[in-house]
Enzyme design. Structure first.
Site, PDB file in Angstrom:
ATOM      1  N   TYR A  61     -10.104  18.655  13.761  1.00 45.58           N
ATOM      2  CA  TYR A  61      -8.674  18.990  13.659  1.00 45.58           C
ATOM      3  C   TYR A  61      -8.023  18.696  14.994  1.00 45.58           C
ATOM      4  CZ  TYR A  61      -6.475  20.618   9.500  1.00 45.58           C
ATOM      5  OH  TYR A  61      -5.846  20.631   8.299  1.00 45.58           O
ATOM      6  N   GLU A  63      -4.263  18.540  15.578  1.00 45.02           N
ATOM      7  CA  GLU A  63      -2.796  18.588  15.491  1.00 45.02           C
ATOM      8  C   GLU A  63      -2.192  18.374  16.862  1.00 45.02           C
ATOM      9  OE1 GLU A  63      -2.705  22.380  13.558  1.00 45.02           O
ATOM     10  OE2 GLU A  63      -1.618  21.552  11.856  1.00 45.02           O
ATOM     11  N   ASP A 207      10.547  -2.363   7.042  1.00 48.06           N
ATOM     12  CA  ASP A 207       9.340  -1.872   6.366  1.00 48.06           C
ATOM     13  C   ASP A 207       8.451  -3.091   6.121  1.00 48.06           C
ATOM     14  OD1 ASP A 207       7.334  -0.916   4.787  1.00 48.06           O
ATOM     15  OD2 ASP A 207       8.643   0.195   3.409  1.00 48.06           O
ATOM     16  N   THR A 233       1.855  -0.295   6.350  1.00 44.23           N
ATOM     17  CA  THR A 233       0.572   0.259   5.943  1.00 44.23           C
ATOM     18  C   THR A 233      -0.475  -0.414   6.826  1.00 44.23           C
ATOM     19  OG1 THR A 233       0.106  -1.487   4.355  1.00 44.23           O
ATOM     20  CG2 THR A 233       1.305   0.442   3.524  1.00 44.23           C
ATOM     21  N   LYS A 236      -3.078  -3.229   3.806  1.00 39.89           N
ATOM     22  CA  LYS A 236      -2.720  -4.422   3.024  1.00 39.89           C
ATOM     23  C   LYS A 236      -3.165  -5.656   3.814  1.00 39.89           C
ATOM     24  CE  LYS A 236       0.790  -1.818   0.517  1.00 39.89           C
ATOM     25  NZ  LYS A 236       2.233  -1.608   0.211  1.00 39.89           N
ATOM     26  N   ARG A 242      -7.021   2.728   4.609  1.00 39.20           N
ATOM     27  CA  ARG A 242      -5.791   3.227   3.990  1.00 39.20           C
ATOM     28  C   ARG A 242      -5.047   4.048   5.000  1.00 39.20           C
ATOM     29  NH1 ARG A 242      -5.665   1.938  -0.918  1.00 39.20           N
ATOM     30  NH2 ARG A 242      -3.557   2.411  -1.569  1.00 39.20           N
TER      31      ARG A 242
HETATM   32  C1  LIG Z   1       2.892  -0.408  -0.113  1.00 39.72           C
HETATM   33  C2  LIG Z   1       4.255  -0.129   0.434  1.00 39.72           C
HETATM   34  C3  LIG Z   1       4.617   1.145   0.886  1.00 39.72           C
HETATM   35  C4  LIG Z   1       3.780   2.376   0.633  1.00 39.72           C
HETATM   36  O1  LIG Z   1       2.537   2.409   1.121  1.00 39.72           O
HETATM   37  P1  LIG Z   1       1.503   3.542   0.556  1.00 39.72           P
HETATM   38  O2  LIG Z   1       0.423   3.503   1.564  1.00 39.72           O
HETATM   39  O3  LIG Z   1       1.123   3.103  -0.811  1.00 39.72           O
HETATM   40  O4  LIG Z   1       2.226   4.837   0.545  1.00 39.72           O
HETATM   41  C5  LIG Z   1       5.850   1.305   1.478  1.00 39.72           C
HETATM   42  N1  LIG Z   1       6.689   0.270   1.623  1.00 39.72           N
HETATM   43  C6  LIG Z   1       6.397  -0.964   1.176  1.00 39.72           C
HETATM   44  C7  LIG Z   1       7.378  -2.061   1.372  1.00 39.72           C
HETATM   45  C8  LIG Z   1       5.180  -1.201   0.550  1.00 39.72           C
HETATM   46  O5  LIG Z   1       4.910  -2.415   0.090  1.00 39.72           O
END
Ligand SMILES: *Cc1c(COP(=O)(O)O)cnc(C)c1O
Length: 439
Positions: A61, A63, A207, A233, A236, A242
């Site tokens: 932990y 925090e 994003d 993320t 991807k 993750r």
């Molecule tokens: C995949 C994605 C997210 C969310 O990611 P998670 O890890 O699934 O919560 C947010 N924004 C965009 C543009 C995405 O493609």
């Protein structure tokens, strides 16, 4: 460390204690290995990333942030987070990095929390045109707690209509302008977005959840110099565990950190943070540049080959790892295509196309991505074969016959090569055998 330390879990630990879960994991690995993984948000993380995820760092932990924790005993996890932050800043040239977000959505929640108050207008690409749920969809916190101001793509080009963006921004004066999407296959002109944001004094948030691995490898334009804040993320195209990550300018560092902890998260997942550090190191190696370029070349080859089979490629092509294809010319909708392909071991997902005449549950298109196949070592010539298999599935050919050809194809590029070598072989850096010495 050349021998396996006693804290490393063995597969037998799980297999003996919980055979049901062990069998599920085994079956999932077999599904991954036997099929064509074309879901654009998925990838195969390296054995090193997965080993970090199984490390004892998960028990701590912590925090707070490095050097300012609420619990004792954080000296080692501090070092892991420090490395992750430093690597993220170096790799992306960012002034500040927060690596604690549990997911892309958690990272996005923190950005809203840092810059907007409830009901504030937030402008983003509409879900129907390639935006993400967290960009103002009514069924998400983003649309329920803030006032969505959507923009769309141009009907003819299917690319972002920058003049419309400028006009809508002037009218609604949003607090935040978001760019980046979840099924938008083209590069984004961050310079234009920066100018529009400056004109109305909005925060520019990119994003980059899908494309951050392409950014790392220099295969697409870099949003970091233009944005106030970039979220991504880590699982991807970046090919890590993750999780999520936020990069921002120094002036926003305090607001972002507080929005992550304590506002929207408590204990950080230190094993995931360590795995992010591993992935960021991998992404900084020269081989990752080839990987990033390979994803784009493969996507372009796949788009061309799908077009050859009669699909209409949304925007006419792709600049990224992703292709959105309109299947109306093939006489099949995206939901049916998804189902037919899955029954042959080809995993892709249905997708709306801009101005889709069909409903979201059975839209006109599919979305395919090349992140996972490129990791396995697939090249542009293989994409013609992949497209051929998709086309045969969409035409309703016997799934068993297609699956046999899928098996032949994936046999050339194993997702889990023997001896814990990394998929894609030489492209993946060092090969370290468990329990052996590094070669
Ligand atoms: C995949 C994605 C997210 C969310 O990611 P998670 O890890 O699934 O919560 C947010 N924004 C965009 C543009 C995405 O493609």
């Amino acid at each position: 460390m050349s021998t396996t330390p006693s804290w490393v879990p063995e597969w037998e630990d799980l297999a003996a204690a919980d055979p049901e879960i062990a069998e599920i994991a085994d079956r999932e690995a077999a599904r991954l290995a036997a099929g064509l993984q074309l879901i654009a948000s998925e990838n195969h993380a390296s054995p090193a990333v997965r080993a970090a995820l199984a490390s004892p760092l998960s028990m701590k932990y912590a925090e707070g942030f490095v050097g300012q924790r609420f619990y004792p005993g954080c000296e080692h996890v501090d070092r892991a987070e420090e490395l992750a932050v430093q690597r993220a800043r170096n790799l992306f040239g960012a002034e500040h990095a927060n690596v604690q977000s549990h997911s892309g959505t958690s990272a996005n929640l923190a950005v809203y929390a840092a810059f907007a108050k409830p009901d504030d207008p937030v402008m983003a690409l509409s879900l129907a045109h390639g935006g993400h749920l967290t960009h103002g969809a009514r069924i998400s916190f983003s649309g329920a707690w803030f006032t969505p101001v959507p923009y769309e793509v141009d009907q003819a080009s299917e690319r972002i209509d920058y003049e419309a963006v400028r006009e809508i921004a002037r009218i609604h004066a949003p607090r935040i302008i978001v760019c980046g999407g979840t099924s938008y296959p083209r590069n984004i002109d961050y310079q234009v977005f920066r100018e529009i944001a400056d004109e109305i004094e909005a925060i520019l948030w990119v994003d980059a959840a899908h494309i951050m691995g392409l950014v790392a490898g220099g295969a697409v334009p870099d949003p970091v110099p233009f944005a106030d804040v970039v979220t991504t993320t880590t699982h991807k195209t970046l090919r890590g565990p993750r999780g999520g990550m936020i990069l921002c300018r120094n002036e926003h560092a305090r607001a972002i950190d507080r929005a992550v902890f304590p506002f929207s998260q408590s204990g950080p997942a230190m094993h995931a943070i360590a795995a992010k550090a591993v992935a960021l190191r991998e992404a900084s190696l020269p081989a990752f540049t080839d990987y990033a370029r390979g994803m784009v070349e493969n996507a372009q080859a796949l788009a061309e080959a799908l077009a050859g089979h009669g699909a209409r490629i949304v925007t006419g092509g792709t600049d990224t790892h992703m292709v959105v294809a309109d299947l109306q010319p093939l006489g099949v909708d995206g939901a049916r295509a998804e189902e037919l392909c899955a029954s042959a071991g080809i995993y892709l997902n249905k997708s709306a196309i801009p101005f889709d005449p069909l409903p979201p549950r059975a839209p006109s298109g599919i979305r395919v991505g090349t992140a996972a196949l490129t990791t396995q070592g697939f090249g542009p010539a293989d994409m013609a074969e992949v497209a051929g298999l998709i086309a045969r599935a969409c035409r309703g050919e016997d799934p068993g016959r297609i699956a046999a050809d899928v098996a032949g194809l994936v046999a050339r590029y194993p997702a889990f090569p023997a001896g814990h070598a990394e998929p894609g072989g030489r492209d993946r850096g060092s090969r370290i055998r468990r329990g052996g010495s590094s070669a």
